[in-house]
Motif scaffolding. Structure first.
Motif, PDB file in Angstrom:
ATOM      1  N   ALA A  17       0.713  -1.182  -0.520  1.00  0.00           N
ATOM      2  CA  ALA A  17       0.136  -0.084  -0.149  1.00  0.00           C
ATOM      3  C   ALA A  17       0.902   1.323   0.175  1.00  0.00           C
ATOM      4  O   ALA A  17       0.254   2.224  -1.027  1.00  0.00           O
ATOM      5  CB  ALA A  17      -1.075  -0.173   0.822  1.00  0.00           C
ATOM      6  N   GLN A  18       2.000   0.903   0.698  1.00  0.00           N
ATOM      7  CA  GLN A  18       2.893   2.160   0.794  1.00  0.00           C
ATOM      8  C   GLN A  18       3.596   2.579  -0.662  1.00  0.00           C
ATOM      9  O   GLN A  18       3.618   3.592  -1.317  1.00  0.00           O
ATOM     10  CB  GLN A  18       3.891   1.840   1.671  1.00  0.00           C
ATOM     11  N   GLU A  21       1.331   4.433  -2.686  1.00  0.00           N
ATOM     12  CA  GLU A  21       1.216   6.054  -2.440  1.00  0.00           C
ATOM     13  C   GLU A  21       3.174   6.463  -3.344  1.00  0.00           C
ATOM     14  O   GLU A  21       1.863   7.350  -3.823  1.00  0.00           O
ATOM     15  CB  GLU A  21       1.421   5.878  -1.076  1.00  0.00           C
ATOM     16  N   ASP A  22       3.556   6.314  -2.936  1.00  0.00           N
ATOM     17  CA  ASP A  22       4.814   6.222  -3.414  1.00  0.00           C
ATOM     18  C   ASP A  22       5.141   6.112  -5.286  1.00  0.00           C
ATOM     19  O   ASP A  22       5.700   6.999  -6.238  1.00  0.00           O
ATOM     20  CB  ASP A  22       6.114   5.265  -3.614  1.00  0.00           C
ATOM     21  N   ASN A  24       1.757   7.041  -6.570  1.00  0.00           N
ATOM     22  CA  ASN A  24       1.070   7.290  -7.295  1.00  0.00           C
ATOM     23  C   ASN A  24       1.052   9.220  -7.401  1.00  0.00           C
ATOM     24  O   ASN A  24       1.704  10.336  -7.827  1.00  0.00           O
ATOM     25  CB  ASN A  24      -0.699   7.616  -6.208  1.00  0.00           C
ATOM     26  N   ALA A  25       2.253   8.961  -6.211  1.00  0.00           N
ATOM     27  CA  ALA A  25       3.275  10.727  -5.692  1.00  0.00           C
ATOM     28  C   ALA A  25       3.774  11.185  -6.910  1.00  0.00           C
ATOM     29  O   ALA A  25       4.335  12.153  -7.541  1.00  0.00           O
ATOM     30  CB  ALA A  25       4.412  10.557  -4.449  1.00  0.00           C
ATOM     31  N   GLU A  31      -6.481   4.339  -8.207  1.00  0.00           N
ATOM     32  CA  GLU A  31      -6.767   4.685  -7.137  1.00  0.00           C
ATOM     33  C   GLU A  31      -7.147   3.056  -5.879  1.00  0.00           C
ATOM     34  O   GLU A  31      -7.966   1.931  -6.236  1.00  0.00           O
ATOM     35  CB  GLU A  31      -8.649   4.536  -7.177  1.00  0.00           C
ATOM     36  N   VAL A  50      -5.966   2.976   5.298  1.00  0.00           N
ATOM     37  CA  VAL A  50      -6.262   1.801   4.448  1.00  0.00           C
ATOM     38  C   VAL A  50      -7.389   0.795   4.531  1.00  0.00           C
ATOM     39  O   VAL A  50      -6.706   0.035   5.813  1.00  0.00           O
ATOM     40  CB  VAL A  50      -5.629   0.940   3.551  1.00  0.00           C
TER      41      VAL A  50
END
Length: 223
Positions: A17-18, A21-22, A24-25, A31, A50
């Motif tokens: 999950a992290q 995030e990375d 998407n950054a 999504e 989450v």
């Protein structure tokens, strides 16, 4: 963005999950809808912010979501095999997740459902199969082949032309010499130095690594 579900809510799933995030950054891509985990005590809770949406059977509620199965540890490293075969989804449903800091050469390939964590290097003509877990700081050098459902824990190093067969588990910091084979569903212990082929479904430990005992593997289905 493409909807994504993570099967599992343990350590590997949380790390994935992290990773999302990375990604998407860097480039908005996924999504993340949440986790699906068969532990009923987690349903309706959240891990690291989450949500845990229910058990794996809830996947039918999300027919348009991509999926990645993020389970497994040295005590039960065949769990991804069992879950993927139980779900019976086509390969096109599975996401391939690669951390932005991973270095994957243009001549290398990564299969569906695989996760490549941060600071991993695939140098030249490396082949990673489906549903493989490659944890941070792993180095795969020229012509390595990692078959489906294998797990490479953090800091594993493979010399050139190594073959890791289906479902094998290599513990953190393990080193494998050139042209060697790690057999299907074998387990190589943390920090081991492999200088000989490891047969299927055996546990090897030490430096140099030596046979310790048969592996205890529960695939749940015929292989």
């Amino acid at each position: 963005m493409t909807p994504l579900l993570i099967i599992g809510a343990g350590g590997f799933a949380r790390e994935t999950a992290q990773l999302v995030e990375d990604v998407n950054a860097h480039i908005p891509t996924w999504e993340l809808l949440g986790h699906l985990d068969d532990d009923p005590g987690l349903h309706g809770t959240s891990v690291d912010g989450v949500p845990v949406l229910g058990g794996a059977k809830e996947i039918d509620r999300y027919p348009h979501a991509q999926v990645v199965v993020c389970t497994g540890n040295p005590r039960d490293y065949a769990s991804r095999w069992r879950i993927v075969h139980r779900l019976g989804l086509p390969a096109t449903r599975y996401a391939t997740l690669i951390h932005p800091t991973a270095s994957v050469s243009r001549s290398s390939t990564v299969g569906p459902g695989s996760v490549i964590m941060a600071q991993t290097v695939l140098t030249a003509s490396v082949r990673v199969g489906p549903h493989v877990s490659v944890m941070p700081h792993v180095t795969l050098t020229h012509d390595d082949e990692v078959s489906g459902f294998a797990t490479l824990a953090g800091g594993v190093r493979l010399a050139g032309s190594v073959r890791v067969e289906t479902g094998a588990y290599l513990g953190a910091g393990a080193l494998v010499g050139e042209n060697l084979t790690i057999g299907a569903f074998a387990l190589v212990g943390m920090g081991s130095v492999v200088t000989r082929d490891v047969p299927a479904e055996q546990v090897w430990l030490g430096a140099p690594a030596r046979y310790v005992r048969p592996a205890t593997v529960n695939t749940g289905v015929d292989r």
